[in-house]
Design a protein around this motif. Structure first.
Motif, PDB file in Angstrom:
ATOM      1  N   LYS A 209     -45.416 -36.399   7.284  1.00 61.58           N
ATOM      2  CA  LYS A 209     -44.038 -36.065   7.639  1.00 61.58           C
ATOM      3  C   LYS A 209     -43.883 -36.092   9.159  1.00 61.58           C
ATOM      4  N   PRO A 210     -42.671 -36.317   9.643  1.00 62.32           N
ATOM      5  CA  PRO A 210     -42.442 -36.223  11.096  1.00 62.32           C
ATOM      6  C   PRO A 210     -42.804 -34.824  11.598  1.00 62.32           C
ATOM      7  N   MET A 211     -43.438 -34.760  12.770  1.00 63.60           N
ATOM      8  CA  MET A 211     -43.937 -33.490  13.280  1.00 63.60           C
ATOM      9  C   MET A 211     -42.817 -32.471  13.499  1.00 63.60           C
ATOM     10  N   PHE A 212     -41.636 -32.953  13.858  1.00 60.18           N
ATOM     11  CA  PHE A 212     -40.548 -32.041  14.193  1.00 60.18           C
ATOM     12  C   PHE A 212     -39.495 -31.953  13.088  1.00 60.18           C
ATOM     13  N   SER A 213     -39.845 -32.412  11.888  1.00 59.22           N
ATOM     14  CA  SER A 213     -38.889 -32.314  10.786  1.00 59.22           C
ATOM     15  C   SER A 213     -38.750 -30.864  10.340  1.00 59.22           C
ATOM     16  N   PRO A 214     -37.523 -30.388  10.095  1.00 56.01           N
ATOM     17  CA  PRO A 214     -37.329 -28.993   9.689  1.00 56.01           C
ATOM     18  C   PRO A 214     -37.787 -28.754   8.255  1.00 56.01           C
ATOM     19  N   ASP A 215     -38.405 -27.608   8.031  1.00 54.40           N
ATOM     20  CA  ASP A 215     -38.810 -27.220   6.680  1.00 54.40           C
ATOM     21  C   ASP A 215     -38.961 -25.699   6.649  1.00 54.40           C
ATOM     22  N   LYS A 216     -39.527 -25.187   5.566  1.00 55.08           N
ATOM     23  CA  LYS A 216     -39.706 -23.741   5.421  1.00 55.08           C
ATOM     24  C   LYS A 216     -41.197 -23.437   5.275  1.00 55.08           C
ATOM     25  N   THR A 217     -41.988 -23.860   6.271  1.00 57.73           N
ATOM     26  CA  THR A 217     -43.443 -23.655   6.207  1.00 57.73           C
ATOM     27  C   THR A 217     -43.965 -22.750   7.315  1.00 57.73           C
ATOM     28  N   HIS A 218     -43.075 -22.177   8.128  1.00 56.95           N
ATOM     29  CA  HIS A 218     -43.535 -21.250   9.170  1.00 56.95           C
ATOM     30  C   HIS A 218     -44.046 -19.964   8.539  1.00 56.95           C
ATOM     31  N   ILE A 219     -44.746 -19.175   9.327  1.00 52.55           N
ATOM     32  CA  ILE A 219     -45.432 -18.006   8.794  1.00 52.55           C
ATOM     33  C   ILE A 219     -44.464 -17.022   8.138  1.00 52.55           C
ATOM     34  N   HIS A 220     -43.274 -16.844   8.708  1.00 54.86           N
ATOM     35  CA  HIS A 220     -42.312 -15.920   8.096  1.00 54.86           C
ATOM     36  C   HIS A 220     -41.801 -16.457   6.763  1.00 54.86           C
ATOM     37  N   HIS A 221     -41.668 -17.786   6.631  1.00 54.24           N
ATOM     38  CA  HIS A 221     -41.298 -18.370   5.349  1.00 54.24           C
ATOM     39  C   HIS A 221     -42.402 -18.137   4.316  1.00 54.24           C
ATOM     40  N   LYS A 222     -43.653 -18.293   4.750  1.00 55.27           N
ATOM     41  CA  LYS A 222     -44.784 -18.110   3.842  1.00 55.27           C
ATOM     42  C   LYS A 222     -44.861 -16.674   3.326  1.00 55.27           C
ATOM     43  N   VAL A 223     -44.686 -15.721   4.240  1.00 51.78           N
ATOM     44  CA  VAL A 223     -44.782 -14.309   3.844  1.00 51.78           C
ATOM     45  C   VAL A 223     -43.661 -13.952   2.877  1.00 51.78           C
ATOM     46  N   MET A 224     -42.450 -14.423   3.147  1.00 52.34           N
ATOM     47  CA  MET A 224     -41.334 -14.127   2.250  1.00 52.34           C
ATOM     48  C   MET A 224     -41.484 -14.845   0.916  1.00 52.34           C
ATOM     49  N   ALA A 225     -42.074 -16.053   0.943  1.00 52.87           N
ATOM     50  CA  ALA A 225     -42.315 -16.771  -0.310  1.00 52.87           C
ATOM     51  C   ALA A 225     -43.340 -16.044  -1.180  1.00 52.87           C
ATOM     52  N   ALA A 226     -44.165 -15.196  -0.553  1.00 50.95           N
ATOM     53  CA  ALA A 226     -45.160 -14.413  -1.300  1.00 50.95           C
ATOM     54  C   ALA A 226     -44.531 -13.202  -1.984  1.00 50.95           C
ATOM     55  N   GLY A 227     -43.227 -12.983  -1.768  1.00 50.57           N
ATOM     56  CA  GLY A 227     -42.542 -11.918  -2.479  1.00 50.57           C
ATOM     57  C   GLY A 227     -42.076 -10.758  -1.630  1.00 50.57           C
ATOM     58  N   PHE A 228     -42.282 -10.839  -0.323  1.00 45.49           N
ATOM     59  CA  PHE A 228     -41.876  -9.745   0.557  1.00 45.49           C
ATOM     60  C   PHE A 228     -40.454  -9.991   1.073  1.00 45.49           C
ATOM     61  N   ASN A 229     -39.724  -8.888   1.320  1.00 41.08           N
ATOM     62  CA  ASN A 229     -38.398  -9.055   1.898  1.00 41.08           C
ATOM     63  C   ASN A 229     -38.503  -9.231   3.410  1.00 41.08           C
ATOM     64  N   MET A 230     -37.361  -9.388   4.061  1.00 37.78           N
ATOM     65  CA  MET A 230     -37.365  -9.736   5.479  1.00 37.78           C
ATOM     66  C   MET A 230     -38.000  -8.647   6.342  1.00 37.78           C
ATOM     67  N   HIS A 231     -37.661  -7.398   6.098  1.00 41.58           N
ATOM     68  CA  HIS A 231     -38.204  -6.314   6.917  1.00 41.58           C
ATOM     69  C   HIS A 231     -39.698  -6.128   6.663  1.00 41.58           C
ATOM     70  N   GLN A 232     -40.136  -6.319   5.421  1.00 35.52           N
ATOM     71  CA  GLN A 232     -41.563  -6.242   5.125  1.00 35.52           C
ATOM     72  C   GLN A 232     -42.317  -7.378   5.807  1.00 35.52           C
ATOM     73  N   ALA A 233     -41.723  -8.568   5.808  1.00 44.42           N
ATOM     74  CA  ALA A 233     -42.352  -9.711   6.487  1.00 44.42           C
ATOM     75  C   ALA A 233     -42.485  -9.433   7.978  1.00 44.42           C
ATOM     76  N   LEU A 234     -41.455  -8.819   8.561  1.00 41.44           N
ATOM     77  CA  LEU A 234     -41.500  -8.459   9.982  1.00 41.44           C
ATOM     78  C   LEU A 234     -42.675  -7.530  10.261  1.00 41.44           C
ATOM     79  N   VAL A 235     -42.829  -6.483   9.467  1.00 40.03           N
ATOM     80  CA  VAL A 235     -43.917  -5.521   9.661  1.00 40.03           C
ATOM     81  C   VAL A 235     -45.274  -6.193   9.483  1.00 40.03           C
ATOM     82  N   ILE A 236     -45.391  -7.066   8.488  1.00 35.17           N
ATOM     83  CA  ILE A 236     -46.667  -7.747   8.216  1.00 35.17           C
ATOM     84  C   ILE A 236     -47.068  -8.632   9.392  1.00 35.17           C
ATOM     85  N   ILE A 237     -46.132  -9.377   9.947  1.00 34.90           N
ATOM     86  CA  ILE A 237     -46.463 -10.298  11.039  1.00 34.90           C
ATOM     87  C   ILE A 237     -46.745  -9.531  12.332  1.00 34.90           C
TER      88      ILE A 237
END
Length: 350
Positions: A288-316
């Motif tokens: 894929k192009p290096m600068f193509s937008p997607d949802k693979t950043h660490i905050h996307h990964k943590v939320m995809a694991a089932g955590f909500n936004m504030h929980q993801a913030l605390v985890i990171i």
């Protein structure tokens, strides 16, 4: 030290007050002009949110810095003797700030943004502010200019864009930057000729605390919520790049030789920079192009694991604290810098 601490605290309070006064007016302006961040497939928010919150960062930081200089120097004595390098560094910061504001208001092509970021990044080594020593990392110490200058520019661009790209959930970029800047306030206060940098960082922290409140706890339904936008994230990245390179550089005229300086600056920036590198490498491996937008950043990964936004913030944020503690313990146990970096990469990858 009491006078220095008081001056730094005043800078932080002044930055906070300036941002606190400006923010309600800014939110009203965004509502009047329709300057909203509209939800799409990549974004995690569901409502249109004002996107100019970060526009207060640089003015509020300057207010804090002015208060700091007035108190610490008894009325600005000696501070108006500006060097050419200081003016150029200010120009670099203003360039970064302007392209962020323009992108937030009317939009800007990614190539144009990158070119201006490159110009701003080139200013630092041109002003003799560069990574000139690796302190034994990979067996390297003093660096020749032909290697030091391009490395410095690359690191600046990496930091600026990593802060910009990790700004994906409420409080994450601002929370990380508050932690990093607070550390730099402490570090710069420990040395004789670097208090001005502690005062600068404190003013920016004050502005960030106000933004963090509006961003994390503000209610979109009441018009009290905002995002920092590129105007905030790009400027934060440039400020962190400046403070980090200043701290890591071996410059005995200003700071004593510190064998840990590069390792410490690197440790504070692990979470945003490693995440950008990981995402870029994964995209290349997937074709894929290096600068193509997607949802693979660490905050996307943590939320995809089932955590909500504030929980993801605390985890990171906890991950940031973990790497700081890990590297401190490894360094304290006399583990070499190269092995510490290898261990960090392995742990982050896992």
């Amino acid at each position: 030290m009491t006078e220095e601490l008081f001056s730094v605290l005043i800078s932080g309070v002044a930055g906070m007050v300036a941002a606190g006064i400006a923010m309600p007016f800014l939110l009203k302006y965004c509502k009047l002009k329709g300057l909203y961040d509209v939800p799409d497939a990549r974004k995690v928010h569901k409502n249109a949110i004002p996107r100019l919150g970060g526009i207060v960062f640089m003015p509020a930081m300057l207010v804090g810095l002015l208060f700091y200089m007035f108190i610490f120097s008894n009325g600005f004595q000696g501070y108006f003797m500006l060097r050419t390098s200081s003016v150029l560094l200010g120009i670099g910061a203003v360039l970064i700030y302007i392209i962020g504001v323009v992108d937030d208001v009317i939009g800007m092509k990614a190539t144009h943004k990158f070119l201006i970021q490159l110009v701003a990044a080139l200013i630092l080594p041109f002003c003799w502010l560069h990574i000139n020593n690796l302190y034994g990392l990979f067996g390297l110490y003093d660096l020749p200019l032909w290697f030091s200058y391009p490395l410095t520019v690359f690191v600046i661009l990496l930091i600026v864009n990593s802060v910009n790209l990790i700004d994906g959930i409420d409080g994450l970029a601002s929370g990380l930057c508050i932690c990093i800047l607070t550390t730099y306030v402490y570090l710069y206060m420990q040395m004789e000729f670097t208090m001005i940098y502690a005062g600068t960082a404190a003013g920016l922290i004050g502005a960030l605390l106000v933004f963090f409140y509006y961003n994390v706890f503000g209610k979109a339904s009441k018009g009290k919520k905002t995002f920092m936008g590129d105007s905030g994230s790009l400027f934060l990245g440039y400020a962190l790049a400046y403070l980090s390179i200043k701290f890591a550089m071996n410059n005995p005229v200003v700071m004593p030789y510190r064998s840990y300086s590069l390792l410490l600056a690197y440790t504070l920036l692990i979470v945003p920079t490693f995440d950008v590198i990981r995402v870029a490498v994964c995209r290349l491996l997937q074709g894929k192009p290096m600068f193509s937008p997607d949802k693979t950043h660490i905050h996307h990964k943590v939320m995809a694991a089932g955590f909500n936004m504030h929980q993801a913030l605390v985890i990171i944020l906890a991950l940031f604290a973990f790497f700081c503690a890990l590297n401190y313990l490894l360094y304290d146990c006399c583990v070499g810098a190269t092995w510490i970096v290898v261990i960090d990469v392995v742990v982050f990858t896992l």
